[in-house]
Design a protein around this motif. Structure first.
Motif: not given
Length: 177
Positions: A110-111, A118-119, A172-175
């Motif tokens: 998904y990421a 994504l850390a 979350k909006g990708g933060e």
């Protein structure tokens, strides 16, 4: 400089004053009794709706809970979803494969598909949170649908995980954390 012409007149005025005070006391007592017997309007709060999507959150601390409810099911009570944690989760190899292979892969896919940075620590936190909930959800499905085999239950759980991951990243909006 005697303001009263005689003692009799003075006693009459004092008695009059005492009678006036007695009347005032009786009137106040009656008012108190009336107020005590009256019914006061009661405040009833029937329903409170929270719109969390309208809140501005500046600092967020605590455990990440990604909701794994079937198809975004609206539950009336939190107790409807409660399963005692004292019972040891009963699952099999299919659930282990979901937890150790499919969940991390779905998050990574998904990421990557949506270009979300994504850390690694954040990724591990999401995986751990989902995996913590899966055994209880597995038991929930097993209790609700005893006719389903483990593979079918795991397929339902995989759909929930994909739905929850999508919702999490959408809100979350990708933060990055």
């Amino acid at each position: 400089m005697n303001y009263y012409q005689s003692w009799n007149e003075w006693v009459k005025q004092v008695m009059k004053h005492i009678q006036d005070q007695q009347q005032t006391i009786e009137q106040l007592t009656q008012k108190i009794e009336q107020l005590q017997t009256q019914e006061h309007p009661k405040t009833v709060i029937e329903k409170i709706e929270y719109h969390f999507d309208q809140l501005k959150i500046e600092t967020l601390e605590g455990t990440l809970q990604i909701g794994l409810t079937p198809n975004g099911m609206d539950t009336g009570n939190i107790e409807d979803l409660y399963t005692p944690q004292s019972s040891a989760p009963k699952h099999d190899q299919a659930l282990d494969e979901l937890m150790n292979g499919v969940v991390p892969q779905d998050i990574d896919n998904y990421a990557a598909e949506h270009g979300i940075p994504l850390a690694n620590q954040h990724r591990e936190q999401i995986i751990a949170d989902i995996n913590k909930q899966l055994p209880e959800r597995f038991n929930f499905y097993r209790n609700q649908h005893p006719d389903l085999d483990s593979v079918s239950i795991v397929e339902k759980l995989q759909q929930e995980v994909r739905h929850s991951v999508t919702q999490y990243f959408t809100h979350k909006g990708g933060e990055q954390e």
